[in-house]
Design an enzyme around this catalytic site. Structure first.
Site, short mmCIF file in Angstrom:
data_model
loop_
_atom_site.label_atom_id
_atom_site.label_comp_id
_atom_site.label_asym_id
_atom_site.label_seq_id
_atom_site.Cartn_x
_atom_site.Cartn_y
_atom_site.Cartn_z
CE LYS A 288 -2.13 -1.55 3.67
NZ LYS A 288 -1.62 -2.94 3.66
CB THR A 289 3.60 2.51 2.18
OG1 THR A 289 4.35 1.29 2.23
CG2 THR A 289 2.74 2.57 3.43
CD GLU A 497 -2.10 -28.39 3.59
OE1 GLU A 497 -3.01 -27.64 3.17
OE2 GLU A 497 -1.65 -28.30 4.76
#
Length: 676
Positions: A288-289, A497
């Protein structure tokens, strides 16, 4: 202009006596509008300035010399004459940056004599002047100068009655040359390149123009300072926003903003037509930054970055300290306008709707002042776009998101294969340009950009330790480390899994991206449950069934579950318990309608309330029975997927879906009988 003048700036320069003609040495031919080289023909200029009085005064005052040279460069001939001789004068000087305001105010006031100089503190905010006093000075024929980054920061009485506005631009080599001619102590070069002062502000330049120094020494200091500034200000290499497909909707918004900023600068649109801001949200590590820097670069805007946590770190932590730190951050953004202001960790500003009464009493003044500053940054002051960033959008006060503030919320989604390849290429920094990375990118889909950065770093380490260039094999080994796993443990991990993966496919809940074995610590089945337009009880239960189906595969096929389904906040049992608690106590999808907690806090109710624990336990057991039953029905598919997973350590969601379909048709699946 032969009378004594005084400066009324707070902590301003001492009173000086104005010279008869301080610009005489700088003035070129009539109408030239700036410093002139005159008849210079040699490499160095030996002719002294025409005004001996100017030399005597400026020799000991480089600041006044530089200010006079800057004004001469950007003022018109008529403006220069008014500054030199007119007694009653109102002048506004627009300065390149906030850091220029105080020194230029002092220098210009010294050079031309001001009865009053008005400037906003620290170059930001609005000048704290009394408009009545300003009007009285002007009506009395005094010389009143105003200095600011924008005229809106100056008293209205001064701006409205200004006889001139001089816009001071960035320093040039010609301005420095003219200033050196006024305070010279030896020959001055005929030409000083503009890159000598690139990136320097007035304080850097004045610091180099030391009394008694030769011009050559001054120029050397300027070059060293410029190089140091360039190195300190070097930005990290950023990818182009135009090709950053991994940021999806946020990329589109940023490109539209960049176009609007360009149209605003070209005066094709007004500031009212530009978006005021946005809130970017995602899990940690999604860039984001980083994206905020890319948007600022695409729009050619300076980035002013701050965070809510920083407001506490740089202040006393008391109420007044936090408010002062908040105002200082917004003032800095105003002084840099046009700019992009990044407010990181914005969820750290508490949500008033969820605070208790005691917390509300303390926080309300802080939040209200923050909102007022935000309104001032985006509505009352042109040129500031505000971008907020958060990992936890549910904690953001709704008042921040209204129109005129952050306006819109933009989710940064998990990477798809194309986005993963773009991020991978960026971190490879030109390595492996001809190699096909499509398969590796597909394996990295769903990971965060931070994960991919670590993958490339690990691959470079493998190649470096082996003493050879980086290869695709190194990347593959970093994505799926070849950690040896005992056969029995590998068998169990693969079945666990595969249980998640197959049950997700057959239930049709979410989208299975891939399934992989990490090593002895286990594996991962990546299922994107997404955000359906309408979520009902059956959707939540299906998610819980998928989460419990790894444990179900161990129970049904191997006879018992093992350690690993619980034990940490991110384990299957922890995630299922949190989802079940939210289902019952927050979303109102169980038999109880009462709202007991926010979704993310619902699980915290379980530790101290046996009745609530029993209700969650009943829901989890119901979902576990359904998971066990689904595993029994699709046992062959789970075993087949587990066999291939144990061999390759990685399967795409498409590969799992193919195996499930082939098993339904009774087709032979390679390795399908390995665990029978």
């Amino acid at each position: 202009m032969n009378s004594k003048t005084r400066s009324l700036m707070p902590d301003g320069p001492p009173a000086v006596t104005a010279d008869p003609d301080p610009l005489a040495a700088l003035r070129g031919p009539a109408g030239s509008g700036g410093p002139s080289d005159g008849a210079d023909a040699a490499v160095v200029e030996e002719r002294p300035p025409a005004s001996a009085a100017g030399v005597a005064r400026y020799l000991a005052d480089p600041l006044a010399a530089f200010a006079a040279a800057a004004v001469a460069a950007f003022a018109t001939r008529r403006q220069r004459r008014a500054l030199e001789g007119r007694r009653g004068l109102a002048a506004v000087f627009i300065i390149p940056a906030g850091s220029w305001v105080a020194p230029l105010a002092a220098g210009v006031s010294k050079a031309f004599g001001a009865d009053y100089a008005s400037a906003p503190k620290d170059g930001a905010g609005v000048a704290p002047d009394d408009p009545v006093q300003i009007a009285a000075l002007l009506s009395g024929g005094k010389r009143v100068f105003g200095f600011a980054v924008a005229s809106a920061q100056l008293p209205g009485a001064l701006v409205a009655s200004a006889d001139m506005t001089v816009v001071i631009g960035a320093p040039t080599g010609a301005i420095v040359k003219a200033a050196l001619r006024l305070c010279r102590s030896g020959p001055v070069p005929r030409n000083i390149p503009d890159d000598t002062v690139a990136g320097l502000d007035v304080n850097d330049i004045i610091g180099a123009m030391r009394a008694g120094s030769r011009a050559a020494d001054v120029i050397l200091r300027l070059r060293v300072a410029s190089a140091a500034k360039a190195a300190a200000a070097a930005k990290p290499r950023l990818p182009s926003l135009r090709t950053a497909v991994e940021f999806g909707e946020a990329r589109t918004w940023g490109l539209n903003l960049a176009r609007d900023i360009a149209d605003y600068r070209a005066k094709r649109i007004n500031w009212a037509d530009v978006d005021r801001g946005a809130l970017l949200f995602s899990p940690p590590g999604y860039g984001k930054t980083f994206l905020a820097g890319m948007i600022a670069e695409a729009a050619d805007l300076p980035l002013v970055a701050g965070s809510i946590g920083e407001l506490f770190a740089v202040s006393s932590g008391n109420l007044d300290g936090v408010i002062k730190a908040t105002r200082k951050l917004f003032d800095r953004a105003r002084s840099e306008a046009p700019c992009l202001l990044l407010l990181d960790e914005i969820d750290a500003l508490p949500n008033r709707q969820t605070m208790d009464e005691r917390g509300r009493d303390w926080w309300t003044p802080v939040i209200n002042d923050f909102l007022l500053q935000l309104d001032g940054a985006v509505a009352g002051r042109e040129g500031v776009v505000v971008v907020g960033a958060t990992n936890f959008i549910a904690g953001v006060d709704a008042a921040l998101l209204r129109p005129g503030r952050l306006e819109r919320t933009i989710r940064i989604a998990p990477l798809d294969a194309a986005g993963a390849e773009n991020v991978l290429r960026y971190h490879l920094a030109g390595d492996l340009p001809a190699d096909d990375l499509g398969e590796l990118a597909a394996m990295m889909a769903g990971r965060s950009p931070a994960d991919i950065m670590m993958t490339v770093r690990g691959a470079r380490r493998l190649a470096r330790h082996a003493g050879r260039p980086l290869s695709v094999a190194d990347l593959a080994a970093s994505v799926l480390p070849a950690e040896p796993v005992a056969p029995a443990l590998l068998h169990r991990i693969s079945l666990h899994e595969a249980g998640h993966a197959v049950v997700a496919v057959v239930q049709g809940v979410g989208t299975l991206r891939d399934v992989r074995i990490r090593g002895r610590s286990g594996g991962t089945a990546a299922v994107d449950f997404g955000e359906a337009d309408v979520m009902v009880a059956g959707d939540i239960e299906s998610q819980i069934v998928t989460i419990l189906s790894g444990r179900a595969a161990e129970r049904v096929i191997l006879g018992a579950a093992s350690f690993g389904s619980g034990g940490s906040d991110g384990s299957d049992l922890a995630v299922a318990s949190s989802l079940a608690a939210a289902f019952l106590f927050s979303e109102g999808l169980g038999s109880q309608l009462a709202f007991l907690a926010k979704r993310e806090a619902a699980a915290g109710l379980l530790a101290g309330n046996p009745d609530l624990r029993r209700r969650v336990e009943r829901l989890l057991r119901k979902c576990q029975r359904q998971a066990d039953a689904t595993v029994r029905v699709h046992r062959d598919a789970i075993v087949a997927v587990a066999a291939q997973l144990a061999e390759s350590r990685y399967l795409t969601g498409a590969a799992v879906r193919r195996i499930v379909e082939e098993t339904k048709r009774g087709a032979a699946v390679p390795g399908s009988g390995s665990f029978h």
